[in-house]
Design an enzyme around this catalytic site. Structure first.
Site, PDB file in Angstrom:
ATOM      1  N   LEU A 112       0.875  -1.166   0.000  1.00 55.66           N
ATOM      2  CA  LEU A 112       0.000   0.000   0.000  1.00 55.66           C
ATOM      3  C   LEU A 112       0.914   1.219   0.000  1.00 55.66           C
ATOM      4  O   LEU A 112       1.892   1.255   0.747  1.00 55.66           O
ATOM      5  CB  LEU A 112      -0.905   0.029   1.237  1.00 55.66           C
ATOM      6  N   ASP A 113       0.617   2.211  -0.843  1.00 55.66           N
ATOM      7  CA  ASP A 113       1.506   3.361  -0.885  1.00 55.66           C
ATOM      8  C   ASP A 113       1.402   4.170   0.406  1.00 55.66           C
ATOM      9  O   ASP A 113       0.537   3.938   1.251  1.00 55.66           O
ATOM     10  CB  ASP A 113       1.247   4.222  -2.128  1.00 55.66           C
ATOM     11  N   LYS A 114       2.300   5.123   0.536  1.00 53.48           N
ATOM     12  CA  LYS A 114       2.452   5.876   1.782  1.00 53.48           C
ATOM     13  C   LYS A 114       1.164   6.555   2.210  1.00 53.48           C
ATOM     14  O   LYS A 114       0.876   6.662   3.417  1.00 53.48           O
ATOM     15  CB  LYS A 114       3.573   6.901   1.608  1.00 53.48           C
ATOM     16  N   GLN A 115       0.366   7.018   1.257  1.00 54.86           N
ATOM     17  CA  GLN A 115      -0.854   7.752   1.568  1.00 54.86           C
ATOM     18  C   GLN A 115      -2.111   6.882   1.490  1.00 54.86           C
ATOM     19  O   GLN A 115      -3.211   7.401   1.400  1.00 54.86           O
ATOM     20  CB  GLN A 115      -0.988   8.960   0.639  1.00 54.86           C
ATOM     21  N   THR A 116      -1.932   5.552   1.518  1.00 56.18           N
ATOM     22  CA  THR A 116      -3.065   4.625   1.562  1.00 56.18           C
ATOM     23  C   THR A 116      -3.042   3.885   2.893  1.00 56.18           C
ATOM     24  O   THR A 116      -1.989   3.428   3.341  1.00 56.18           O
ATOM     25  CB  THR A 116      -3.006   3.615   0.407  1.00 56.18           C
TER      26      THR A 116
END
Length: 244
Positions: A112-116
């Site tokens: 999951l990316d940093k902002q997810t």
């Protein structure tokens, strides 16, 4: 009946991140390692690695960590990165420190990316990792997206068509399912894991994802009671739910 493997105490505990073999030898000599309340003073001794070993062995009075084959469910908080190497806050920092020294290493099942935020699995079981992320398994990933602009009503058919081509790609996306919650909120179920896929899908419709949260993986849901940053070990039954 499957044969129970044995292992030297120092080799086993070293692989679980408790220290080097020499450090574990010193721990044993001080009586810090016990099995069924009996001190194990010789770290070169072989012991059966039974599934119930974590309930019988103690290190400095604390129960032994889970054996290899663990699967962790985490509610990934915003701002953390699914990486062993990057700087900043990492998802691995939320686990016991010594778990970063385990061999085989614990890795995230996909990213999951940093902002997810939301449901993230971690494991040291390479076979399970590959089964979950394999395109042949078609494991559905369910995301809740909050969008910058209202949906225009064409997105569901486009995502389900199997013809949507993302910028820079040469193969169209597999069909995906969209459920509209409100003008700017939707649930999206995908079976692939391409780079920033959900964000790029909405970008292809001229929209922008403001917030993204993964709620489910296959038949496994993130518990409502699990706060960001919290995690738990999954049972065999819970792991099976991933493939339902």
């Amino acid at each position: 009946m499957a044969k129970i493997r044995t292992s030297r105490i120092d080799r086993l505990l070293s692989s679980m991140g408790y220290g080097s073999r020499s450090e574990i030898a010193r721990m044993a000599k001080t009586g810090a390692i016990t099995l069924d309340a009996t001190k194990l003073l010789d770290a070169t001794q072989h012991i059966p690695v039974d599934p119930d070993l974590p309930t019988r062995m103690k290190i400095n009075g604390e129960a032994l960590d889970p054996l290899a084959g663990l699967v962790i469910l985490m509610n990934k908080p915003l701002g953390t990165t699914c990486s062993h190497k990057e700087t900043g806050s990492l998802v691995y920092d939320l686990l016991p420190k010594r778990w970063n020294r385990r061999n085989p290493a614990i890795s995230t099942i996909g990213r999951l990316d940093k902002q997810t935020s939301g449901l993230l699995l971690l494991t040291d079981d390479g076979d399970l990792l590959h089964r979950v992320i394999s395109p042949k398994r078609h494991v559905k990933k369910t995301y809740r997206a909050k969008l910058a602009r209202p949906l225009d009503g064409t997105e569901a058919d486009l995502f389900a068509s199997g013809h949507l081509m993302l910028a820079g790609e040469v193969k169209p996306l597999a069909p995906a399912e969209l459920d509209v919650i409100s003008e700017t909120d939707a649930l999206l179920r995908i079976t692939e894991g391409r780079y920033h896929q959900v964000r790029r899908m909405f970008a292809a419709t001229g929209n922008h994802v403001k917030e993204l949260h993964r709620e489910r993986l296959g038949g496994l849901s993130l518990p409502d009671s699990m706060a960001p940053g919290q995690w738990k070990l999954l049972s065999t039954e819970e792991i099976a739910m991933i493939f339902q």
